[in-house]
Design a protein around this motif. Structure first.
Motif, PDB file in Angstrom:
ATOM      1  N   SER A   1      25.279 -48.643 -15.798  1.00 57.23           N
ATOM      2  CA  SER A   1      25.804 -47.639 -16.739  1.00 57.23           C
ATOM      3  C   SER A   1      26.968 -46.864 -16.116  1.00 57.23           C
ATOM      4  O   SER A   1      27.921 -46.488 -16.811  1.00 57.23           O
ATOM      5  CB  SER A   1      24.693 -46.689 -17.178  1.00 57.23           C
ATOM      6  N   LEU A   2      26.913 -46.633 -14.805  1.00 55.16           N
ATOM      7  CA  LEU A   2      28.014 -45.955 -14.119  1.00 55.16           C
ATOM      8  C   LEU A   2      29.268 -46.832 -14.058  1.00 55.16           C
ATOM      9  O   LEU A   2      30.390 -46.344 -14.101  1.00 55.16           O
ATOM     10  CB  LEU A   2      27.596 -45.565 -12.693  1.00 55.16           C
ATOM     11  N   LEU A   3      29.053 -48.154 -13.959  1.00 59.08           N
ATOM     12  CA  LEU A   3      30.187 -49.077 -13.835  1.00 59.08           C
ATOM     13  C   LEU A   3      30.791 -49.461 -15.179  1.00 59.08           C
ATOM     14  O   LEU A   3      31.922 -49.950 -15.230  1.00 59.08           O
ATOM     15  CB  LEU A   3      29.739 -50.363 -13.110  1.00 59.08           C
ATOM     16  N   THR A   4      30.034 -49.292 -16.249  1.00 53.89           N
ATOM     17  CA  THR A   4      30.452 -49.697 -17.602  1.00 53.89           C
ATOM     18  C   THR A   4      30.949 -51.152 -17.613  1.00 53.89           C
ATOM     19  O   THR A   4      32.044 -51.462 -18.086  1.00 53.89           O
ATOM     20  CB  THR A   4      31.556 -48.759 -18.161  1.00 53.89           C
ATOM     21  N   LEU A   5      30.122 -52.046 -17.052  1.00 58.54           N
ATOM     22  CA  LEU A   5      30.468 -53.473 -17.033  1.00 58.54           C
ATOM     23  C   LEU A   5      30.232 -54.097 -18.396  1.00 58.54           C
ATOM     24  O   LEU A   5      29.327 -53.692 -19.141  1.00 58.54           O
ATOM     25  CB  LEU A   5      29.610 -54.203 -15.986  1.00 58.54           C
ATOM     26  N   GLU A   6      31.049 -55.075 -18.742  1.00 64.48           N
ATOM     27  CA  GLU A   6      30.864 -55.785 -20.015  1.00 64.48           C
ATOM     28  C   GLU A   6      29.585 -56.618 -19.983  1.00 64.48           C
ATOM     29  O   GLU A   6      28.879 -56.742 -20.971  1.00 64.48           O
ATOM     30  CB  GLU A   6      32.075 -56.685 -20.300  1.00 64.48           C
ATOM     31  N   LYS A   7      29.295 -57.218 -18.805  1.00 61.60           N
ATOM     32  CA  LYS A   7      28.107 -58.051 -18.651  1.00 61.60           C
ATOM     33  C   LYS A   7      27.205 -57.425 -17.603  1.00 61.60           C
ATOM     34  O   LYS A   7      27.658 -57.041 -16.525  1.00 61.60           O
ATOM     35  CB  LYS A   7      28.508 -59.470 -18.232  1.00 61.60           C
ATOM     36  N   HIS A   8      25.908 -57.318 -17.921  1.00 60.68           N
ATOM     37  CA  HIS A   8      24.954 -56.688 -16.994  1.00 60.68           C
ATOM     38  C   HIS A   8      24.892 -57.472 -15.683  1.00 60.68           C
ATOM     39  O   HIS A   8      24.807 -58.700 -15.674  1.00 60.68           O
ATOM     40  CB  HIS A   8      23.562 -56.632 -17.631  1.00 60.68           C
ATOM     41  N   GLU A   9      24.943 -56.761 -14.560  1.00 62.26           N
ATOM     42  CA  GLU A   9      24.881 -57.373 -13.235  1.00 62.26           C
ATOM     43  C   GLU A   9      23.644 -56.847 -12.510  1.00 62.26           C
ATOM     44  O   GLU A   9      23.370 -55.641 -12.513  1.00 62.26           O
ATOM     45  CB  GLU A   9      26.144 -57.020 -12.431  1.00 62.26           C
ATOM     46  N   ALA A  10      22.877 -57.759 -11.894  1.00 64.76           N
ATOM     47  CA  ALA A  10      21.690 -57.347 -11.124  1.00 64.76           C
ATOM     48  C   ALA A  10      22.106 -56.918  -9.722  1.00 64.76           C
ATOM     49  O   ALA A  10      22.919 -57.579  -9.073  1.00 64.76           O
ATOM     50  CB  ALA A  10      20.695 -58.497 -11.056  1.00 64.76           C
ATOM     51  N   PHE A  11      21.531 -55.803  -9.255  1.00 58.44           N
ATOM     52  CA  PHE A  11      21.848 -55.287  -7.924  1.00 58.44           C
ATOM     53  C   PHE A  11      20.569 -55.106  -7.106  1.00 58.44           C
ATOM     54  O   PHE A  11      19.475 -54.916  -7.649  1.00 58.44           O
ATOM     55  CB  PHE A  11      22.569 -53.937  -8.026  1.00 58.44           C
TER      56      PHE A  11
ATOM     57  N   ILE B   1      11.276 -40.238   4.721  1.00 62.06           N
ATOM     58  CA  ILE B   1      12.625 -39.740   4.432  1.00 62.06           C
ATOM     59  C   ILE B   1      12.529 -38.565   3.457  1.00 62.06           C
ATOM     60  O   ILE B   1      11.832 -38.637   2.439  1.00 62.06           O
ATOM     61  CB  ILE B   1      13.508 -40.861   3.832  1.00 62.06           C
ATOM     62  N   SER B   2      13.217 -37.490   3.763  1.00 60.13           N
ATOM     63  CA  SER B   2      13.177 -36.297   2.912  1.00 60.13           C
ATOM     64  C   SER B   2      13.936 -36.533   1.609  1.00 60.13           C
ATOM     65  O   SER B   2      15.014 -37.116   1.595  1.00 60.13           O
ATOM     66  CB  SER B   2      13.794 -35.109   3.658  1.00 60.13           C
ATOM     67  N   ALA B   3      13.335 -36.045   0.523  1.00 55.24           N
ATOM     68  CA  ALA B   3      13.989 -36.132  -0.786  1.00 55.24           C
ATOM     69  C   ALA B   3      14.724 -34.838  -1.125  1.00 55.24           C
ATOM     70  O   ALA B   3      15.246 -34.689  -2.238  1.00 55.24           O
ATOM     71  CB  ALA B   3      12.952 -36.450  -1.855  1.00 55.24           C
ATOM     72  N   GLU B   4      14.763 -33.913  -0.179  1.00 56.39           N
ATOM     73  CA  GLU B   4      15.404 -32.619  -0.426  1.00 56.39           C
ATOM     74  C   GLU B   4      16.927 -32.714  -0.325  1.00 56.39           C
ATOM     75  O   GLU B   4      17.647 -31.926  -0.926  1.00 56.39           O
ATOM     76  CB  GLU B   4      14.889 -31.583   0.576  1.00 56.39           C
ATOM     77  N   ARG B   5      17.408 -33.664   0.470  1.00 59.10           N
ATOM     78  CA  ARG B   5      18.858 -33.821   0.630  1.00 59.10           C
ATOM     79  C   ARG B   5      19.379 -34.884  -0.330  1.00 59.10           C
ATOM     80  O   ARG B   5      18.613 -35.638  -0.929  1.00 59.10           O
ATOM     81  CB  ARG B   5      19.183 -34.217   2.076  1.00 59.10           C
ATOM     82  N   THR B   6      20.699 -34.956  -0.472  1.00 57.57           N
ATOM     83  CA  THR B   6      21.296 -36.009  -1.291  1.00 57.57           C
ATOM     84  C   THR B   6      21.196 -37.343  -0.544  1.00 57.57           C
ATOM     85  O   THR B   6      21.663 -37.465   0.587  1.00 57.57           O
ATOM     86  CB  THR B   6      22.775 -35.697  -1.590  1.00 57.57           C
ATOM     87  N   LEU B   7      20.541 -38.306  -1.169  1.00 59.12           N
ATOM     88  CA  LEU B   7      20.337 -39.613  -0.549  1.00 59.12           C
ATOM     89  C   LEU B   7      21.551 -40.508  -0.777  1.00 59.12           C
ATOM     90  O   LEU B   7      22.117 -40.540  -1.876  1.00 59.12           O
ATOM     91  CB  LEU B   7      19.113 -40.300  -1.165  1.00 59.12           C
ATOM     92  N   GLU B   8      21.904 -41.263   0.247  1.00 58.15           N
ATOM     93  CA  GLU B   8      22.959 -42.259   0.096  1.00 58.15           C
ATOM     94  C   GLU B   8      22.292 -43.623  -0.068  1.00 58.15           C
ATOM     95  O   GLU B   8      21.571 -44.075   0.819  1.00 58.15           O
ATOM     96  CB  GLU B   8      23.879 -42.256   1.316  1.00 58.15           C
ATOM     97  N   ILE B   9      22.520 -44.242  -1.210  1.00 56.36           N
ATOM     98  CA  ILE B   9      21.912 -45.547  -1.507  1.00 56.36           C
ATOM     99  C   ILE B   9      23.019 -46.583  -1.636  1.00 56.36           C
ATOM    100  O   ILE B   9      23.921 -46.440  -2.469  1.00 56.36           O
ATOM    101  CB  ILE B   9      21.085 -45.508  -2.813  1.00 56.36           C
ATOM    102  N   GLU B  10      22.962 -47.609  -0.797  1.00 55.53           N
ATOM    103  CA  GLU B  10      23.946 -48.690  -0.864  1.00 55.53           C
ATOM    104  C   GLU B  10      23.459 -49.752  -1.851  1.00 55.53           C
ATOM    105  O   GLU B  10      22.277 -50.103  -1.864  1.00 55.53           O
ATOM    106  CB  GLU B  10      24.146 -49.331   0.506  1.00 55.53           C
ATOM    107  N   TYR B  11      24.365 -50.246  -2.676  1.00 55.60           N
ATOM    108  CA  TYR B  11      23.982 -51.331  -3.589  1.00 55.60           C
ATOM    109  C   TYR B  11      24.817 -52.586  -3.303  1.00 55.60           C
ATOM    110  O   TYR B  11      25.974 -52.511  -2.912  1.00 55.60           O
ATOM    111  CB  TYR B  11      24.104 -50.914  -5.059  1.00 55.60           C
ATOM    112  N   ILE B  12      24.158 -53.730  -3.447  1.00 57.07           N
ATOM    113  CA  ILE B  12      24.772 -55.046  -3.269  1.00 57.07           C
ATOM    114  C   ILE B  12      24.388 -55.915  -4.457  1.00 57.07           C
ATOM    115  O   ILE B  12      23.414 -55.612  -5.159  1.00 57.07           O
ATOM    116  CB  ILE B  12      24.299 -55.716  -1.956  1.00 57.07           C
ATOM    117  N   ARG B  13      25.151 -56.954  -4.701  1.00 59.63           N
ATOM    118  CA  ARG B  13      24.777 -57.878  -5.779  1.00 59.63           C
ATOM    119  C   ARG B  13      23.466 -58.564  -5.422  1.00 59.63           C
ATOM    120  O   ARG B  13      23.254 -58.984  -4.284  1.00 59.63           O
ATOM    121  CB  ARG B  13      25.877 -58.910  -6.010  1.00 59.63           C
ATOM    122  N   ALA B  14      22.561 -58.669  -6.378  1.00 63.57           N
ATOM    123  CA  ALA B  14      21.254 -59.270  -6.124  1.00 63.57           C
ATOM    124  C   ALA B  14      21.402 -60.723  -5.687  1.00 63.57           C
ATOM    125  O   ALA B  14      22.240 -61.463  -6.216  1.00 63.57           O
ATOM    126  CB  ALA B  14      20.388 -59.193  -7.381  1.00 63.57           C
ATOM    127  N   VAL B  15      20.604 -61.092  -4.695  1.00 63.25           N
ATOM    128  CA  VAL B  15      20.632 -62.460  -4.188  1.00 63.25           C
ATOM    129  C   VAL B  15      19.679 -63.299  -5.042  1.00 63.25           C
ATOM    130  O   VAL B  15      18.468 -63.346  -4.815  1.00 63.25           O
ATOM    131  CB  VAL B  15      20.241 -62.502  -2.697  1.00 63.25           C
TER     132      VAL B  15
END
Length: 428
Positions: free
Chosen positions: A48-58, A80-94
């Protein structure tokens, strides 16, 4: 929003980051998401953040580890604390994005080699090797064996129209073929061996080619590993050629070769050999061991005891130093021989339901490997999680062999007599 029994009112501030290029770059600002979201939910949010025409699995990583449970459960498990802003890396699903049309053989497909980007090799219980340029195009048939082919390998392939191929079979021999890939007719071109390698006293189970060299090695049910030279010149000097005439074929010279060296040490069938470095060979056996051999001296330089009869071994991963093997139980094991004083696996993957028949590291990734099993399934693995990234269940019977092809496909063969190609796999 249905939290599945969990408190959906808990939220976490996260920032999505990626090494992917456009159009897969999400905005750098942080967003608020439910704490009980799973990998599929995270994938929907990024789409939804990327507004892709075709859904991509990550897939998603926190501190280098793949998320395979709800985000809240993952944070609790890792402290891991949930109090801070978490950095989550995403990659294309294998996972495969396409299944090619299966290529039917006349019998079980027992061997496959995808190391050339131009062709796939298969070995079959009908005693024939085959070269495929695409799923529906068998360009050459390699004939001559009187028993089922158990292993097949390119000796030289990239950058040349003429390729050399080695086959190993239950008839106790190996055969070498020279194929001009520019010449392929309709019907399929049939090719005979230019050299037969005799010396094993039982079925030959596996063949592997020397990296950047002209030699091959073979493992056999006679418990030995033999080294052979593929050069035609050495054959003519050492062993007399034989002249044979096939059906409707011109009389041709067929050379015979003898083993240069024999490595002795295993006490049961040598089921698999690999030759990842110029002077180093690895082998596994039904005697429950994985061994590393120094080629110049013929001496064993490592002996790992597994406790199970082994069918397959491969070397890759970080520094091309990790050893993966599988055999007479459903567990794929990975060792790091660089760790002194221990023979325990550093990773164990236990999602298969039967014996493991094949495993292969991805050539350009430290983390990814593929396994095949008699349970009829192929699984794609990442060392950063204990669960398979993807399960391929297109075969209708035991899977006997598997390999990577072109970096983004898995080729496999099985007791359903099919070569199958699962393509569109993104390895980042």
């Amino acid at each position: 929003m249905d939290g599945g029994g969990e408190d959906a009112s808990k939220v976490i501030h996260v920032k999505f980051v990626t090494k992917l290029d456009s159009p897969f770059q999400a905005p750098s600002s942080s967003v608020v998401i439910p704490s009980n979201v799973t990998r599929l939910g995270l994938s929907s949010i990024v789409n939804s953040l990327l507004t892709l025409e075709k859904h991509e699995a990550f897939d998603f990583l926190i501190d280098g580890e793949l998320i395979r449970m709800s985000l809240e459960q993952f944070l609790l498990a890792k402290g891991i604390s949930a109090e801070r802003t978490l950095e989550i890396e995403y990659i294309r699903a294998v996972a495969p994005r396409k299944e090619e049309k299966p290529s039917l053989h006349d019998d079980w497909v027992s061997a496959v080699d995808g190391s050339s980007s131009r062709f796939i090799l298969t070995g079959c219980y009908d005693g024939l090797g085959r070269i495929w340029s695409s799923p529906e195009s068998c360009t050459h048939i390699l004939e001559g064996h009187s028993g089922a082919i158990s292993s097949i390998a390119f000796v030289s392939s990239e950058g040349a129209e003429n390729v050399t191929i080695a086959t190993a079979a239950k008839d106790r021999t190996l055969r070498l073929f020279k194929v001009d890939t520019a010449e392929s007719g309709d019907p399929t071109t049939r090719v005979g061996a230019y050299k037969i390698l005799r010396g094993h006293k039982a079925s030959v189970a596996s063949v592997a080619a020397q990296k950047y060299g002209s030699k091959i090695c073979s493992g056999s049910w006679d418990c030995t590993i033999n080294l052979w030279d593929t050069d035609e010149a050495t054959s003519e000097l050492s062993v007399a050629g034989k002249r044979r005439k096939g059906n409707n074929q011109a009389e041709e010279t067929q050379l015979e070769g003898e083993a240069e060296t024999t490595f002795v040490g295993h006490t049961q069938c040598v089921s698999s050999v690999v030759w990842p470095e110029h002077d180093v060979i690895y082998s596994c056996s039904w005697d429950h061991s994985i061994r590393r051999w120094d080629v110049p001296t013929g001496k064993e330089s490592m002996n790992l005891f597994c406790g199970k009869a082994l069918n397959t071994v491969d070397v890759g991963g970080e520094g091309s130093a990790l050893v993966a093997a599988g055999g007479s139980d459903p567990i794929l094991r990975v060792w790091d021989p660089r760790k002194p004083g221990t023979s325990a696996p550093v990773f164990q993957f236990a999602s298969h339901a039967s014996w493991i028949s094949a495993c292969k590291w991805h050539k350009s990734s430290w983390f990814h490997l593929v396994s095949a099993s008699y349970d009829g399934k192929i699984m794609l693995w990442d060392l950063r999680t204990a669960w398979p990234l993807s399960v391929i269940d297109t075969h209708k019977d035991k899977v006997l062999c598997a390999d990577w092809w072109k970096g983004d496909s898995v080729v496999s063969g099985g007791a359903d007599s099919n070569l199958r190609i699962s393509s569109g796999i993104s390895i980042s």
